[in-house]
Each structure stands twice: as structure tokens, then as C-alpha cells.
Write a protein that holds these residues in place. Sequence first.
Motif, short mmCIF file in Angstrom:
data_model
loop_
_atom_site.label_atom_id
_atom_site.label_comp_id
_atom_site.label_asym_id
_atom_site.label_seq_id
_atom_site.Cartn_x
_atom_site.Cartn_y
_atom_site.Cartn_z
N ARG A 160 0.72 -1.10 0.10
CA ARG A 160 0.13 -0.19 0.16
C ARG A 160 0.86 1.34 -0.02
O ARG A 160 1.68 1.39 0.81
CB ARG A 160 -0.80 0.04 1.24
CG ARG A 160 -1.99 1.20 1.15
CD ARG A 160 -3.17 0.91 2.23
NE ARG A 160 -3.88 -0.32 2.22
CZ ARG A 160 -4.64 -0.77 1.59
NH1 ARG A 160 -5.28 0.40 0.53
NH2 ARG A 160 -5.34 -1.71 1.31
N THR A 161 0.43 2.25 -0.90
CA THR A 161 1.44 3.32 -1.08
C THR A 161 0.89 4.16 0.08
O THR A 161 0.02 4.23 0.66
CB THR A 161 1.19 4.01 -2.49
OG1 THR A 161 -0.27 4.51 -2.37
CG2 THR A 161 1.47 3.05 -3.44
N PRO A 162 1.69 5.43 0.10
CA PRO A 162 1.15 6.48 1.22
C PRO A 162 -0.01 7.08 0.70
O PRO A 162 -0.86 7.67 1.58
CB PRO A 162 2.28 7.68 0.99
CG PRO A 162 3.58 6.91 0.63
CD PRO A 162 2.99 5.80 -0.44
N ALA A 163 -0.35 7.19 -0.62
CA ALA A 163 -1.88 7.65 -0.92
C ALA A 163 -2.92 6.53 -0.86
O ALA A 163 -4.03 6.89 -1.16
CB ALA A 163 -1.76 8.03 -2.55
N LYS A 216 -3.40 3.39 -2.16
CA LYS A 216 -3.61 2.49 -3.03
C LYS A 216 -2.56 1.40 -3.13
O LYS A 216 -1.45 1.54 -2.75
CB LYS A 216 -3.63 3.28 -4.61
CG LYS A 216 -4.43 4.35 -4.68
CD LYS A 216 -4.41 5.01 -6.33
CE LYS A 216 -5.47 5.99 -6.18
NZ LYS A 216 -5.15 6.60 -7.59
N ASP A 243 4.75 12.23 -2.08
CA ASP A 243 3.71 12.99 -2.74
C ASP A 243 3.32 12.65 -4.01
O ASP A 243 2.04 12.92 -4.48
CB ASP A 243 3.85 14.26 -2.32
CG ASP A 243 5.14 14.96 -3.16
OD1 ASP A 243 6.13 14.39 -3.35
OD2 ASP A 243 5.08 15.82 -4.04
N LYS A 269 4.62 22.05 -10.86
CA LYS A 269 4.19 20.87 -10.51
C LYS A 269 4.91 19.51 -10.95
O LYS A 269 5.35 19.69 -12.05
CB LYS A 269 2.64 20.65 -10.99
CG LYS A 269 1.70 21.10 -10.11
CD LYS A 269 0.56 20.82 -10.67
CE LYS A 269 -0.94 20.80 -9.51
NZ LYS A 269 -2.17 20.61 -10.15
N CYS A 275 2.78 9.81 -5.18
CA CYS A 275 1.75 8.71 -5.15
C CYS A 275 0.37 8.92 -5.03
O CYS A 275 -0.66 8.46 -5.64
CB CYS A 275 1.92 7.80 -4.00
SG CYS A 275 3.51 6.89 -3.76
N ASN A 276 0.04 10.34 -4.77
CA ASN A 276 -1.24 10.90 -4.77
C ASN A 276 -2.13 11.17 -6.20
O ASN A 276 -3.25 10.92 -6.29
CB ASN A 276 -1.31 12.31 -4.05
CG ASN A 276 -0.99 12.13 -2.65
OD1 ASN A 276 -1.33 11.07 -1.84
ND2 ASN A 276 -0.33 13.33 -2.09
N THR A 277 -1.11 11.22 -7.02
CA THR A 277 -1.46 11.40 -8.48
C THR A 277 -0.94 10.42 -9.47
O THR A 277 -1.12 10.62 -10.85
CB THR A 277 -1.26 12.80 -9.04
OG1 THR A 277 0.21 13.03 -8.99
CG2 THR A 277 -1.92 13.92 -8.24
N CYS A 278 -0.37 9.46 -9.06
CA CYS A 278 0.37 8.42 -9.87
C CYS A 278 -0.64 7.64 -10.51
O CYS A 278 -1.62 7.10 -9.94
CB CYS A 278 1.28 7.50 -9.01
SG CYS A 278 2.09 6.60 -10.12
N ARG A 315 4.55 15.45 -12.00
CA ARG A 315 3.89 14.38 -12.02
C ARG A 315 4.55 13.08 -12.69
O ARG A 315 5.70 13.15 -13.22
CB ARG A 315 2.65 14.81 -13.15
CG ARG A 315 1.56 15.74 -12.94
CD ARG A 315 0.26 15.50 -12.86
NE ARG A 315 -0.51 16.51 -12.57
CZ ARG A 315 -1.50 16.24 -11.81
NH1 ARG A 315 -1.78 15.19 -11.54
NH2 ARG A 315 -2.15 17.17 -11.56
#
Length: 110
Positions: A2-5, A7, A40, A73, A42-45, A75
Amino acid sequence: MRTPAGKECRYFYGNYHRGAHHEECRLIGDKQPPNAWTPDLCNTCPVPDILRANGCEHMTLMAQVKRGVLGVKRRVKVSAYCRKTHDFVEDPHVGCGQCHDLPDAFKIYE
């Protein structure tokens, strides 16, 4: 793992044994800043969503950290390659279209 986000991603690794706190993305690897991986991202990966949508064993994912306009930004940019057809995959969520047949419900008959 599990990632920090929150998922599930097979490329994320975290070692928290005996007080250690080491996290890394094994898909991006060890890059030099400003292209280095940070939690951070991981939130948008898109990688966890791609892995959940397409489980093809022939598809190889490649990822890079890209900077946006003005370098503010960051990504994760993902590209994919199919080892069976030896071609780049246009949409990693769907796949190359050659490895797996579509179910009859998705086929259009004329």
C-alpha cells in the motif's frame, strides 16, 4: 504494498521494520533531483489504476517524473511496451489489443 496515498501498487516498497522508515518506487528508481521520487507523487500516480485495469503479463511499464509548466508541479508520466507484439502501447489502461481477445459482450458484429 500500500502506497502513502492508500492504493495498492506492486512497485512501491516501504521498510518500516524495527523503526526504519525507508520508502521507494521501484518503477521510477533512483533518479537525481528534481526527477527523484517523493511520496507525494503517489497521490496522482496513474500506475495503481493501470495495474488494476490491465493485468497483462506481456506489458512492461516505464515511468518518469515530469515537471509541469514553470517547473512547479511534478507528475508521473507512464509509458508501456508490449513484449509479445514488440510495440509501444498507446493506452496502458486498455493494453495493445493483440494479447487478449475481447469478451463477446464488447465485440461489434455486422
